[in-house]
Motif scaffolding. Structure first.
Motif, short mmCIF file in Angstrom:
data_model
loop_
_atom_site.label_atom_id
_atom_site.label_comp_id
_atom_site.label_asym_id
_atom_site.label_seq_id
_atom_site.Cartn_x
_atom_site.Cartn_y
_atom_site.Cartn_z
N LEU A 95 0.83 -1.21 0.00
CA LEU A 95 0.00 0.00 0.00
C LEU A 95 0.87 1.27 0.00
O LEU A 95 0.56 2.24 -0.70
N LYS A 117 3.69 -8.50 -12.08
CA LYS A 117 2.44 -8.98 -11.46
C LYS A 117 2.67 -9.37 -10.01
O LYS A 117 1.75 -9.40 -9.22
N GLN A 118 3.89 -9.68 -9.67
CA GLN A 118 4.20 -9.93 -8.26
C GLN A 118 5.69 -9.79 -8.05
O GLN A 118 6.46 -9.85 -9.01
N ASP A 122 8.18 -11.17 -1.63
CA ASP A 122 7.00 -11.27 -0.78
C ASP A 122 5.81 -11.97 -1.43
O ASP A 122 4.84 -12.28 -0.76
N ASP A 123 5.90 -12.18 -2.73
CA ASP A 123 4.82 -12.86 -3.44
C ASP A 123 3.44 -12.29 -3.11
O ASP A 123 2.47 -13.05 -3.00
N ALA A 124 3.34 -10.98 -2.95
CA ALA A 124 2.07 -10.39 -2.56
C ALA A 124 1.16 -10.17 -3.77
O ALA A 124 -0.02 -10.51 -3.74
N GLN A 126 0.09 -7.31 -5.16
CA GLN A 126 -0.96 -6.35 -4.83
C GLN A 126 -0.72 -4.95 -5.39
O GLN A 126 -1.66 -4.18 -5.61
N GLN A 129 -2.59 -3.38 -8.59
CA GLN A 129 -4.03 -3.20 -8.39
C GLN A 129 -4.28 -2.03 -7.43
O GLN A 129 -5.21 -1.25 -7.62
N MET A 130 -3.45 -1.94 -6.39
CA MET A 130 -3.62 -0.85 -5.42
C MET A 130 -3.38 0.50 -6.09
O MET A 130 -4.12 1.46 -5.87
N ALA A 132 -3.70 1.23 -9.25
CA ALA A 132 -4.82 1.51 -10.15
C ALA A 132 -6.00 2.07 -9.36
O ALA A 132 -6.65 3.03 -9.79
N ALA A 133 -6.26 1.49 -8.20
CA ALA A 133 -7.39 1.96 -7.37
C ALA A 133 -7.16 3.38 -6.91
O ALA A 133 -8.05 4.23 -6.98
N GLN A 139 -7.42 -1.35 -14.78
CA GLN A 139 -6.26 -2.21 -14.57
C GLN A 139 -6.33 -3.44 -15.46
O GLN A 139 -7.39 -3.99 -15.72
N THR A 141 -4.33 -6.84 -15.16
CA THR A 141 -3.32 -7.58 -14.39
C THR A 141 -2.97 -8.90 -15.08
O THR A 141 -3.76 -9.43 -15.85
N PHE A 142 -1.80 -9.43 -14.75
CA PHE A 142 -1.29 -10.72 -15.25
C PHE A 142 -1.31 -10.73 -16.78
O PHE A 142 -1.77 -11.69 -17.42
N GLU B 71 -12.63 -3.65 -11.32
CA GLU B 71 -13.06 -2.31 -10.96
C GLU B 71 -14.49 -2.33 -10.41
O GLU B 71 -14.80 -1.65 -9.43
N ALA B 104 -6.95 -0.90 -1.26
CA ALA B 104 -6.50 0.48 -1.46
C ALA B 104 -7.67 1.46 -1.30
O ALA B 104 -7.51 2.53 -0.71
#
Ligand SMILES: Cc1cc2nc3c(=O)[nH]c(=O)nc-3n(C[C@H](O)[C@H](O)[C@H](O)COP(=O)(O)OP(=O)(O)OC[C@H]3O[C@@H](n4cnc5c(N)ncnc54)[C@H](O)[C@@H]3O)c2cc1C
Ligand SMILES: Cc1cc2nc3c(=O)[nH]c(=O)nc-3n(C[C@H](O)[C@H](O)[C@H](O)COP(=O)(O)OP(=O)(O)OC[C@H]3O[C@@H](n4cnc5c(N)ncnc54)[C@H](O)[C@@H]3O)c2cc1C
Lengths: 250, 310
Positions: A95, A117-118, A122-124, A126, A129-130, A132-133, A139, A141-142, B71, B104
């Motif tokens: 974050l 993509k990761q 930490d293999d998170a 995230q 996507q965070m 983009a939000a 977004q 992804t992958f 989204e 987020a």
């Protein structure tokens, strides 16, 4: 168009990390580090878009300590036009990384942002996507293929059991899968040249982002390892061993 | 305290992983609600309502949720999130796509792929491709996580939850779904198969991958898996890749055929009950994690093995 690529510095994927004796953290002292493999795909894709005349500038950004200069030099050697280091001593969680990247997006105003993509430490999976939000961007992804036409990007995504294709209005955030492309080799002369290129450094504190860790690391430990079993000499012996397990084979 | 589970489905069938997520949610000993978002997914809402331990199904029905985008799922989840202390889902490409976006938007951390829930806010998850386990504690008021399906037993049927409809925020519009390709196969699904036969780059071509491994998989009623090297070489489709960046499997029996045993691969198969490795190199790392190892040329022994099975 301008593309921003996030590159993380991680332990080399060939290395099996050890944990500290007191179980407080992993011990990465003196371990070989490098660019996160997925981020290399992200950067490669941006460079190809530039070579196709679609992108005009590729900017690599990494967050961390001054040690991260090595992955930025690698990025410059691959062909990035500029490199930005956001210096932060804290161990950044996704974050916080996303928030810092958002403030760089506000300054740079890229049309496309590509991340891995990761991260393989930490293999998170995230951060993209965070980001983009936080930007209220679409977004993809992958991503395993990516095509830009006008102000739209078409992305094929690797999903469980197949693929899915989306169209996103630019600006957008993409996260790269390994299948997106094959990253180029960095040639030694390019690496030498990249040494002389400037790296813009920004102190994370100047960006006004709260970097407090939301997740506390309590302890790390070794997972139970599967123990090696036995070697059998023939198909027949293998079958008789398997048949000795109830219900596995008839 | 209340818990919300994001359900995955295809408008007809609820994903079995939702049952595992329900078991994980039982940890908090609090009412469990399930969000079913889709387009005329009434049957799915019914299936979710019949899971033991589910108190309420929140059903979101809209045209634009037919092929839900991250989204739209995220804004829907955020719009109903008030009052929930835990939001969770099974770790799949669907939730991996949507939940970080929710995190987020709510300004909270997310914990990916939880292996074990230790306390209300404390979890075990793996890092470095499964080489290290970490115990982490969230300081956020709302817990947001995905759980590693095979670590949680599937909740059984027998529930009779109420189904309520919910308002749906307008669609995001800046993204649109175009098409999808789902691999069709008569074989069992890789993620839930009892037996998996996996092949590596050593198979040499897509034709040989099929010729050598398919008859064995057919006889065993097994799913086919592949290493990334095999996928990259074009011998196998991407969606059967087993590993850190592929599918995680937990079959009764895993047969690794000409697979070297790189950590990124073994991450995906480590929950297998019995592992058989067939590799011509006696020093291949795969033998370190195999219960039964056979040092041999796969082109010799796989046909022999196939023939020997009834
Ligand atoms: C619970 C928890 C506790 C943690 N505690 C510690 C700790 O005590 N000590 C510690 O060292 N670390 C800690 N971390 C690690 C820290 O969270 C991650 O290093 C960082 O947040 C990035 O997460 P990730 O690598 O999993 O990101 P992902 O979301 O997996 O990364 C995706 C992509 O985001 C981009 N990206 C991510 N990070 C960066 C970056 N720094 N620069 C540029 N691009 C980036 C890359 O493109 C990357 O491919 C902890 C993590 C968690 C989850
Ligand atoms: C970031 C990252 C993520 C990755 N994610 C994954 C992942 O999710 N899944 C995954 O699988 N890999 C993944 N990889 C790749 C992984 O590191 C290995 O490269 C890969 O698993 C090797 O595949 P392989 O065993 O088929 O190929 P190879 O390494 O080429 O091994 C082939 C093996 O077959 C044996 N062999 C050859 N011929 C025969 C024969 N005739 N009979 C019997 N045995 C034979 C050889 O002895 C050898 O052991 C990832 C890598 C990276 C960098």
């Amino acid at each position: 168009m301008k593309i921003l690529v996030a590159v993380k510095r991680v332990v080399d994927y060939n290395i099996k990390v050890r944990i500290k004796a007191d179980g407080s953290d992993v011990d990465i002292e003196g371990v070989k580090m490098g660019i996160n493999p997925f981020d290399e795909n992200a950067l490669e894709e941006a460079l190809r878009l530039k070579e196709k005349g679609i992108a005009t500038e590729v900017v690599a950004v990494s967050l961390g300590t001054s040690a991260n200069q090595d992955v930025l030099r690698h990025s410059l050697a691959m062909g990035a036009d500029r490199a930005i280091l956001i210096e932060a001593s804290a161990d950044l969680q996704p974050l916080a990384v996303a928030k810092l990247l958002k403030s760089i997006v506000a300054r740079e105003e890229p049309n496309l942002i590509i991340l891995g993509k990761q991260a393989i430490d930490d293999d998170a999976g995230q951060t993209g996507q965070m980001l983009a939000a936080l930007l209220d961007y679409p977004q993809g992804t992958f991503a395993s293929t990516l095509q830009i036409e006008g102000d739209e990007v078409t992305v094929t995504r690797e999903v469980d059991g197949g693929t899915e294709t989306l169209a996103l209005a630019l600006p957008a955030v993409i996260t790269a899968d390994l299948r997106l492309n094959e990253p180029r080799f960095v040639k030694l002369p390019n690496l030498m040249m990249a040494r002389k290129k400037p790296i813009e450094t920004i102190n994370a504190a100047e960006l006004g982002v709260n970097l407090d860790a939301r997740l506390k690391l309590i302890q790390v430990s070794e997972p139970a390892v599967r123990k090696a079993g036995i070697k059998v000499d023939s198909v027949e012996e293998l079958l008789s061993k398997l048949r000795s397990h109830e219900g596995i084979l008839v | 305290m209340k818990i919300l589970i994001l359900a995955e489905h295809d408008d007809l069938q609820l994903s079995p992983s939702v049952h595992q997520a329900v078991t994980a949610a039982q940890f908090w000993n609090s009412p469990v609600h399930v969000l079913v978002a889709g387009n005329h997914a009434d049957a799915v809402a019914q299936q979710a309502a019949s899971i033991d331990g589910v108190e309420r199904v929140v059903h979101a029905n809209a045209d634009h949720l037919a092929h839900p985008l991250a989204e739209d799922i995220a804004s829907l989840l955020v719009s109903i999130s008030e009052g929930y202390d835990v939001i969770l889902a099974a770790h799949s490409s669907f939730s991996k796509n949507a939940l970080p976006r929710v995190a987020a938007m709510l300004d909270i951390a997310m914990i990916s792929d939880v292996l074990e829930i230790k306390a209300d806010n404390t979890y075990v998850r793996s890092i470095y491709a499964g080489n290290v386990l970490t115990t982490i504690q969230s300081t956020d008021a709302v817990q947001l996580l995905t759980v590693h399906g095979s670590n949680f037993a599937a909740a059984s049927l027998g529930g009779n939850a109420e189904i309520v409809n919910t308002e749906i925020p307008a669609s995001f519009k800046k993204a649109s779904w175009k098409s999808e390709v789902r691999s069709q196969s008569d074989r069992p699904a890789l993620g839930s198969a009892k037996i998996v036969v996996s092949g590596g780059r050593s198979l040499g071509s897509a034709e040989k991958f099929e010729q050598v491994l398919s008859p064995l998989a057919y006889k065993l009623g097994a799913a086919l898996g592949a290493t990334r090297a095999a996928v990259d070489a074009g011998y196998a489709p991407n969606d059967i890749q087993v590993g850190q960046t592929g599918v995680v499997v937990a079959p009764e029996l895993y047969i690794a055929v000409g697979v070297s045993g790189a950590i990124q691969h073994t991450y995906g198969m480590r929950d297998s009950k019995i592992v058989v490795a067939i590799n011509q190199d006696p020093d291949a790392p795969i033998f370190q994690v195999a219960d039964y190892g056979l040092v041999a040329d796969l082109f010799d022994v796989i046909p022999e093995l196939t023939a020997a099975i009834q």
